[in-house]
Design a protein around this motif. Structure first.
Motif, PDB file in Angstrom:
ATOM      1  N   ARG A  25       0.829  -1.209   0.000  1.00  0.00           N
ATOM      2  CA  ARG A  25       0.000   0.000   0.000  1.00  0.00           C
ATOM      3  C   ARG A  25       0.857   1.250   0.000  1.00  0.00           C
ATOM      4  N   ARG A  26       1.892   1.241   0.845  1.00  0.00           N
ATOM      5  CA  ARG A  26       2.755   2.419   0.949  1.00  0.00           C
ATOM      6  C   ARG A  26       3.487   2.670  -0.367  1.00  0.00           C
ATOM      7  N   GLY A  27       3.934   1.570  -1.000  1.00  0.00           N
ATOM      8  CA  GLY A  27       4.633   1.719  -2.269  1.00  0.00           C
ATOM      9  C   GLY A  27       3.741   2.296  -3.355  1.00  0.00           C
ATOM     10  N   VAL A  28       2.518   1.765  -3.452  1.00  0.00           N
ATOM     11  CA  VAL A  28       1.582   2.266  -4.455  1.00  0.00           C
ATOM     12  C   VAL A  28       1.176   3.698  -4.129  1.00  0.00           C
ATOM     13  N   HIS A  29       0.967   3.961  -2.840  1.00  0.00           N
ATOM     14  CA  HIS A  29       0.599   5.310  -2.402  1.00  0.00           C
ATOM     15  C   HIS A  29       1.661   6.315  -2.833  1.00  0.00           C
ATOM     16  N   ASP A  30       2.924   6.022  -2.538  1.00  0.00           N
ATOM     17  CA  ASP A  30       4.018   6.930  -2.895  1.00  0.00           C
ATOM     18  C   ASP A  30       4.126   7.091  -4.411  1.00  0.00           C
ATOM     19  N   LEU A  31       3.919   5.991  -5.146  1.00  0.00           N
ATOM     20  CA  LEU A  31       3.978   6.042  -6.606  1.00  0.00           C
ATOM     21  C   LEU A  31       2.922   6.990  -7.163  1.00  0.00           C
ATOM     22  N   LEU A  32       1.705   6.878  -6.649  1.00  0.00           N
ATOM     23  CA  LEU A  32       0.608   7.698  -7.170  1.00  0.00           C
ATOM     24  C   LEU A  32       0.710   9.143  -6.722  1.00  0.00           C
ATOM     25  N   ASP A  33       1.208   9.363  -5.505  1.00  0.00           N
ATOM     26  CA  ASP A  33       1.342  10.729  -4.998  1.00  0.00           C
ATOM     27  C   ASP A  33       2.330  11.556  -5.813  1.00  0.00           C
ATOM     28  N   ALA A  34       3.198  10.875  -6.538  1.00  0.00           N
ATOM     29  CA  ALA A  34       4.181  11.585  -7.361  1.00  0.00           C
ATOM     30  C   ALA A  34       3.569  12.128  -8.647  1.00  0.00           C
ATOM     31  N   GLU A  35       2.324  11.745  -8.928  1.00  0.00           N
ATOM     32  CA  GLU A  35       1.647  12.189 -10.150  1.00  0.00           C
ATOM     33  C   GLU A  35       0.784  13.408  -9.865  1.00  0.00           C
ATOM     34  N   ASP A  36       0.852  14.413 -10.734  1.00  0.00           N
ATOM     35  CA  ASP A  36       0.109  15.661 -10.519  1.00  0.00           C
ATOM     36  C   ASP A  36      -1.403  15.478 -10.633  1.00  0.00           C
ATOM     37  N   ASP A  37      -1.829  14.500 -11.435  1.00  0.00           N
ATOM     38  CA  ASP A  37      -3.265  14.359 -11.698  1.00  0.00           C
ATOM     39  C   ASP A  37      -3.904  13.205 -10.924  1.00  0.00           C
ATOM     40  N   LEU A 114      -1.602  -7.696 -12.836  1.00  0.00           N
ATOM     41  CA  LEU A 114      -0.755  -8.421 -11.900  1.00  0.00           C
ATOM     42  C   LEU A 114       0.130  -7.456 -11.127  1.00  0.00           C
ATOM     43  N   LYS A 115       0.500  -7.835  -9.911  1.00  0.00           N
ATOM     44  CA  LYS A 115       1.339  -6.974  -9.082  1.00  0.00           C
ATOM     45  C   LYS A 115       2.744  -6.819  -9.646  1.00  0.00           C
ATOM     46  N   GLN A 116       3.107  -7.669 -10.593  1.00  0.00           N
ATOM     47  CA  GLN A 116       4.414  -7.550 -11.228  1.00  0.00           C
ATOM     48  C   GLN A 116       4.453  -6.401 -12.235  1.00  0.00           C
ATOM     49  N   ILE A 117       3.325  -5.719 -12.428  1.00  0.00           N
ATOM     50  CA  ILE A 117       3.241  -4.622 -13.382  1.00  0.00           C
ATOM     51  C   ILE A 117       4.219  -3.510 -13.026  1.00  0.00           C
ATOM     52  N   LYS A 118       4.763  -2.856 -14.031  1.00  0.00           N
ATOM     53  CA  LYS A 118       5.654  -1.717 -13.804  1.00  0.00           C
ATOM     54  C   LYS A 118       4.858  -0.554 -13.228  1.00  0.00           C
ATOM     55  N   GLY A 119       5.525   0.256 -12.413  1.00  0.00           N
ATOM     56  CA  GLY A 119       4.850   1.383 -11.798  1.00  0.00           C
ATOM     57  C   GLY A 119       4.222   2.315 -12.819  1.00  0.00           C
ATOM     58  N   SER A 120       4.944   2.598 -13.887  1.00  0.00           N
ATOM     59  CA  SER A 120       4.417   3.508 -14.917  1.00  0.00           C
ATOM     60  C   SER A 120       3.193   2.910 -15.596  1.00  0.00           C
ATOM     61  N   ASP A 121       3.196   1.572 -15.743  1.00  0.00           N
ATOM     62  CA  ASP A 121       2.047   0.920 -16.378  1.00  0.00           C
ATOM     63  C   ASP A 121       0.832   0.926 -15.448  1.00  0.00           C
ATOM     64  N   LEU A 122       1.067   0.831 -14.142  1.00  0.00           N
ATOM     65  CA  LEU A 122      -0.040   0.901 -13.194  1.00  0.00           C
ATOM     66  C   LEU A 122      -0.673   2.283 -13.220  1.00  0.00           C
ATOM     67  N   VAL A 123       0.156   3.302 -13.271  1.00  0.00           N
ATOM     68  CA  VAL A 123      -0.354   4.675 -13.354  1.00  0.00           C
ATOM     69  C   VAL A 123      -1.185   4.836 -14.626  1.00  0.00           C
ATOM     70  N   SER A 124      -0.687   4.309 -15.737  1.00  0.00           N
ATOM     71  CA  SER A 124      -1.422   4.396 -17.001  1.00  0.00           C
ATOM     72  C   SER A 124      -2.748   3.652 -16.919  1.00  0.00           C
ATOM     73  N   ALA A 125      -2.735   2.493 -16.240  1.00  0.00           N
ATOM     74  CA  ALA A 125      -3.958   1.710 -16.088  1.00  0.00           C
ATOM     75  C   ALA A 125      -4.997   2.482 -15.289  1.00  0.00           C
ATOM     76  N   ILE A 126      -4.563   3.154 -14.239  1.00  0.00           N
ATOM     77  CA  ILE A 126      -5.487   3.953 -13.422  1.00  0.00           C
ATOM     78  C   ILE A 126      -6.081   5.086 -14.245  1.00  0.00           C
ATOM     79  N   ARG A 127      -5.264   5.748 -15.034  1.00  0.00           N
ATOM     80  CA  ARG A 127      -5.777   6.824 -15.895  1.00  0.00           C
ATOM     81  C   ARG A 127      -6.756   6.269 -16.927  1.00  0.00           C
ATOM     82  N   THR A 128      -6.465   5.081 -17.436  1.00  0.00           N
ATOM     83  CA  THR A 128      -7.327   4.474 -18.448  1.00  0.00           C
ATOM     84  C   THR A 128      -8.709   4.171 -17.895  1.00  0.00           C
ATOM     85  N   VAL A 129      -8.777   3.494 -16.744  1.00  0.00           N
ATOM     86  CA  VAL A 129     -10.089   3.139 -16.189  1.00  0.00           C
ATOM     87  C   VAL A 129     -10.817   4.370 -15.658  1.00  0.00           C
TER      88      VAL A 129
END
Length: 249
Positions: A25-37, A114-129
């Motif tokens: 959770r902390r890792g994903v949280h920090d990853l997403l917090d780095a995005e402006d949108d 999958l959790k093996q997804i790259k961080g940048s791809d997870l961010v893109s997936a969130i924007r997509t959905v």
């Protein structure tokens, strides 16, 4: 959530995180917090916590772990979407599981990664959905449904096997087809979870299938066949075997 809405720094995507591992959770949280949108509106580590907090936070996207100590993210997806139909749910799992993927589709998930997804791809997936698009590969969905229909054999054979089910088993099968968990089925029919499991074991044996989702697909096929007018039954004639079994008491 309006599918035409444009997210930005002034109107960021509100994300809710559900995972029982704090480090994840902390890792994903920090990853997403780095995005402006994107902004993390809240997080939870259990099903109960997610269902209690999620609706109040009004997220645009929920990133949900599939396997949890007190349940599963697919149930959370279904429950949250029943309260917030515009919510986009992105299922996050360590396992490539066809059954879980199909359950996620039935629950209305917009994506499955999958959790093996790259961080940048997870961010893109969130924007997509968040934009109203699906992260579920149509080819994969078609493959799963075709495979399950094949496992269920032909519709006519399935219809005969459905006739052998008791009225209670028919009720449970219908709720399985609606995507309910054993616990939810028990609450709906005022049965214990153990009793529901016993009924499901018996109905699967009668239907000659191993997985509950196979039984649901078989029942759906039979239901469509019963609803379609044919040469021996004019349009409008009752064809629902569950209704007939109910009249038998």
């Amino acid at each position: 959530m309006d599918q035409t809405e444009v997210f930005s720094q002034d109107r960021p995507i509100r994300v809710f995180l559900l995972d029982d591992h704090e480090v994840v959770r902390r890792g994903v949280h920090d990853l997403l917090d780095a995005e402006d949108d994107i902004v993390v509106a809240g997080e939870a580590g259990t099903v109960d916590h997610a269902l209690a907090r999620g609706p109040a936070l009004r997220p645009d996207v929920a990133v949900l772990d599939v396997r949890l100590p007190d349940g599963d993210g697919i149930t959370v997806c279904r429950e949250l979407r029943s309260r917030m139909p515009g919510l986009a749910c992105l299922m996050l799992t360590s396992f490539d599981d066809d059954d879980a993927l199909l359950d996620a589709i039935m629950a209305g998930a917009a994506g499955y990664v999958l959790k093996q997804i790259k961080g940048s791809d997870l961010v893109s997936a969130i924007r997509t959905v968040a934009s109203g698009q699906s992260m579920l590969d149509p080819a994969t969905t078609t493959r799963l449904m075709t495979s399950l229909r094949g496992d269920g054999e032909d519709t006519g054979s399935g219809d005969e096997r459905l006739a052998d089910l008791s009225p209670r088993e028919r009720d449970i099968l219908a709720l399985i087809g609606d995507g309910l968990t054993n616990r939810q089925i028990g609450k709906s029919l005022f049965l214990s979870e153990k009793t529901v499991k016993n009924h499901i074991s018996r109905l699967l044996a009668k239907l000659g299938v191993e997985r509950r989702i196979q039984a649901a697909v078989l029942a759906t096929q039979a239901g469509r066949a019963a609803a379609e007018p044919g040469p021996d039954r004019p349009a409008g004639e009752p064809g629902d075997r569950r209704e007939q079994s109910g009249r038998r008491g």
